[in-house]
Write a protein that holds these residues in place. Structure first.
Motif, PDB file in Angstrom:
ATOM      1  N   LYS A  53       6.511  -6.155   1.115  1.00 22.13           N
ATOM      2  CA  LYS A  53       7.066  -5.750  -0.176  1.00 22.13           C
ATOM      3  C   LYS A  53       6.077  -4.831  -0.875  1.00 22.13           C
ATOM      4  N   GLY A  54       6.586  -3.969  -1.714  1.00 18.77           N
ATOM      5  CA  GLY A  54       5.710  -3.131  -2.525  1.00 18.77           C
ATOM      6  C   GLY A  54       5.346  -1.789  -1.927  1.00 18.77           C
ATOM      7  N   TRP A  55       5.866  -1.466  -0.754  1.00 17.37           N
ATOM      8  CA  TRP A  55       5.602  -0.134  -0.210  1.00 17.37           C
ATOM      9  C   TRP A  55       6.558   0.838  -0.865  1.00 17.37           C
ATOM     10  N   ASN A  56       6.028   1.795  -1.583  1.00 18.70           N
ATOM     11  CA  ASN A  56       6.850   2.810  -2.240  1.00 18.70           C
ATOM     12  C   ASN A  56       6.852   4.057  -1.366  1.00 18.70           C
ATOM     13  N   LEU A  57       7.861   4.186  -0.545  1.00 14.55           N
ATOM     14  CA  LEU A  57       7.914   5.348   0.344  1.00 14.55           C
ATOM     15  C   LEU A  57       8.605   6.536  -0.310  1.00 14.55           C
ATOM     16  N   THR A  65      -2.902   8.249  -3.700  1.00 16.47           N
ATOM     17  CA  THR A  65      -3.949   7.237  -3.608  1.00 16.47           C
ATOM     18  C   THR A  65      -3.452   5.842  -3.967  1.00 16.47           C
ATOM     19  N   THR A  66      -2.260   5.689  -4.529  1.00 17.31           N
ATOM     20  CA  THR A  66      -1.755   4.356  -4.843  1.00 17.31           C
ATOM     21  C   THR A  66      -1.446   3.574  -3.577  1.00 17.31           C
ATOM     22  N   TRP A  67      -1.408   4.244  -2.445  1.00 14.65           N
ATOM     23  CA  TRP A  67      -1.171   3.549  -1.188  1.00 14.65           C
ATOM     24  C   TRP A  67      -2.390   2.758  -0.751  1.00 14.65           C
ATOM     25  N   SER A  68      -3.537   3.100  -1.239  1.00 16.74           N
ATOM     26  CA  SER A  68      -4.746   2.412  -0.823  1.00 16.74           C
ATOM     27  C   SER A  68      -5.149   1.408  -1.894  1.00 16.74           C
ATOM     28  N   THR A  69      -5.100   0.133  -1.539  1.00 19.74           N
ATOM     29  CA  THR A  69      -5.486  -0.899  -2.490  1.00 19.74           C
ATOM     30  C   THR A  69      -6.621  -1.744  -1.941  1.00 19.74           C
ATOM     31  N   ALA A  70      -7.448  -1.150  -1.129  1.00 17.10           N
ATOM     32  CA  ALA A  70      -8.577  -1.890  -0.568  1.00 17.10           C
ATOM     33  C   ALA A  70      -9.655  -2.054  -1.629  1.00 17.10           C
ATOM     34  N   PRO A  71     -10.062  -3.290  -1.901  1.00 23.07           N
ATOM     35  CA  PRO A  71     -11.146  -3.480  -2.861  1.00 23.07           C
ATOM     36  C   PRO A  71     -12.466  -3.029  -2.271  1.00 23.07           C
ATOM     37  N   SER A  72     -13.415  -2.743  -3.136  1.00 19.48           N
ATOM     38  CA  SER A  72     -14.721  -2.332  -2.641  1.00 19.48           C
ATOM     39  C   SER A  72     -15.462  -3.548  -2.104  1.00 19.48           C
ATOM     40  N   GLY A  73     -16.404  -3.308  -1.257  1.00 20.61           N
ATOM     41  CA  GLY A  73     -17.173  -4.399  -0.665  1.00 20.61           C
ATOM     42  C   GLY A  73     -17.225  -4.229   0.836  1.00 20.61           C
ATOM     43  N   ASP A  74     -18.100  -5.017   1.442  1.00 24.79           N
ATOM     44  CA  ASP A  74     -18.299  -4.901   2.886  1.00 24.79           C
ATOM     45  C   ASP A  74     -17.087  -5.368   3.688  1.00 24.79           C
ATOM     46  N   GLU A  75     -16.553  -6.540   3.368  1.00 23.53           N
ATOM     47  CA  GLU A  75     -15.432  -7.098   4.120  1.00 23.53           C
ATOM     48  C   GLU A  75     -14.373  -7.591   3.143  1.00 23.53           C
ATOM     49  N   TYR A  78      -8.386  -8.570   1.411  1.00 23.08           N
ATOM     50  CA  TYR A  78      -7.060  -7.978   1.516  1.00 23.08           C
ATOM     51  C   TYR A  78      -7.189  -6.454   1.533  1.00 23.08           C
ATOM     52  N   ASN A  79      -6.189  -5.835   2.081  1.00 21.23           N
ATOM     53  CA  ASN A  79      -6.194  -4.381   2.191  1.00 21.23           C
ATOM     54  C   ASN A  79      -4.753  -3.947   2.448  1.00 21.23           C
ATOM     55  N   ASN A  80      -4.312  -2.947   1.744  1.00 17.56           N
ATOM     56  CA  ASN A  80      -2.953  -2.430   1.874  1.00 17.56           C
ATOM     57  C   ASN A  80      -3.060  -0.910   1.924  1.00 17.56           C
ATOM     58  N   THR A  81      -3.464  -0.393   3.067  1.00 16.88           N
ATOM     59  CA  THR A  81      -3.772   1.028   3.152  1.00 16.88           C
ATOM     60  C   THR A  81      -3.134   1.659   4.385  1.00 16.88           C
ATOM     61  N   VAL A  82      -2.573   2.839   4.197  1.00 22.60           N
ATOM     62  CA  VAL A  82      -2.126   3.684   5.296  1.00 22.60           C
ATOM     63  C   VAL A  82      -3.027   4.913   5.272  1.00 22.60           C
ATOM     64  N   LEU A 100      -3.063  -3.854   6.795  1.00 23.18           N
ATOM     65  CA  LEU A 100      -2.237  -4.780   6.027  1.00 23.18           C
ATOM     66  C   LEU A 100      -2.909  -6.154   6.099  1.00 23.18           C
ATOM     67  N   LYS A 101      -4.091  -6.213   5.577  1.00 23.98           N
ATOM     68  CA  LYS A 101      -4.918  -7.412   5.647  1.00 23.98           C
ATOM     69  C   LYS A 101      -4.643  -8.307   4.437  1.00 23.98           C
ATOM     70  N   GLY A 102      -4.420  -9.604   4.702  1.00 23.88           N
ATOM     71  CA  GLY A 102      -4.237 -10.567   3.629  1.00 23.88           C
ATOM     72  C   GLY A 102      -2.998 -10.330   2.795  1.00 23.88           C
ATOM     73  N   GLN A 103      -1.886  -9.961   3.416  1.00 20.48           N
ATOM     74  CA  GLN A 103      -0.657  -9.637   2.696  1.00 20.48           C
ATOM     75  C   GLN A 103       0.374 -10.756   2.746  1.00 20.48           C
ATOM     76  N   ASP A 104       0.026 -11.903   3.347  1.00 19.60           N
ATOM     77  CA  ASP A 104       0.952 -13.036   3.499  1.00 19.60           C
ATOM     78  C   ASP A 104       2.216 -12.632   4.260  1.00 19.60           C
ATOM     79  N   LEU A 105       2.054 -11.766   5.246  1.00 19.22           N
ATOM     80  CA  LEU A 105       3.187 -11.333   6.063  1.00 19.22           C
ATOM     81  C   LEU A 105       3.460 -12.386   7.129  1.00 19.22           C
TER      82      LEU A 105
END
Length: 145
Positions: A53-57, A65-75, A78-82, A100-105
């Motif tokens: 959910k939440g992919w605005n195509l 840049t709204t497609w990238s929601t990776a927080p800063s940090g080493d690891e 969660y990450n939602n990036t294409v 698509l890390k930590g997206q509860d898919l």
């Protein structure tokens, strides 16, 4: 005869100079490259298969840049990036990485990943995906899973 030619040349030069000075220069702006339409459709298909959910195509993931929601940090947890590569000579951008890390898919790994010919990396960590790796993935350029 030479005098007439010289006069015509001078007049032509003056005319060209006037046009250059009066007519504003054309401004050519580079058009932003965009995601190949087939790959956009494949992203939609992958999203449907995974219940994403939440992919605005309606916006292009390669230029927004709204497609990238990776927080800063080493690891990040969660990450939602294409990630796209827009340097191909065909003038289009192509999906090269999907995070698509930590997206509860939930569900099975999508076989439609194989329809992204330039894809080299996917990260589905911290989700609830099941099943075997689809045999269609054997034809991909995946380097990182």
């Amino acid at each position: 005869m030479k005098k007439k030619m010289k006069h015509k040349t001078i007049m032509l030069t003056i005319l060209v100079l006037c046009l250059v000075c009066i007519v504003p220069p054309l401004q050519v702006e580079a058009q932003p490259r965009r995601l190949a339409a087939e790959e956009r459709e494949v992203l939609l298909e992958i999203g449907l298969q995974l219940g994403k959910k939440g992919w605005n195509l309606d916006v292009d993931p390669c230029n927004d840049t709204t497609w990238s929601t990776a927080p800063s940090g080493d690891e990040p947890l969660y990450n939602n990036t294409v990630v796209c590569n827009c340097s191909y000579p065909d003038g289009l951008c192509h999906v090269v990485k999907i995070f698509l890390k930590g997206q509860d898919l939930a569900g099975e790994l999508p076989s439609s990943i194989a329809k992204l010919p330039y894809l080299t990396a996917i990260d589905f960590m911290r989700n609830y995906l099941t099943g075997n790796i689809p045999s269609a993935w054997a034809s991909t350029k995946l380097e990182y899973l």
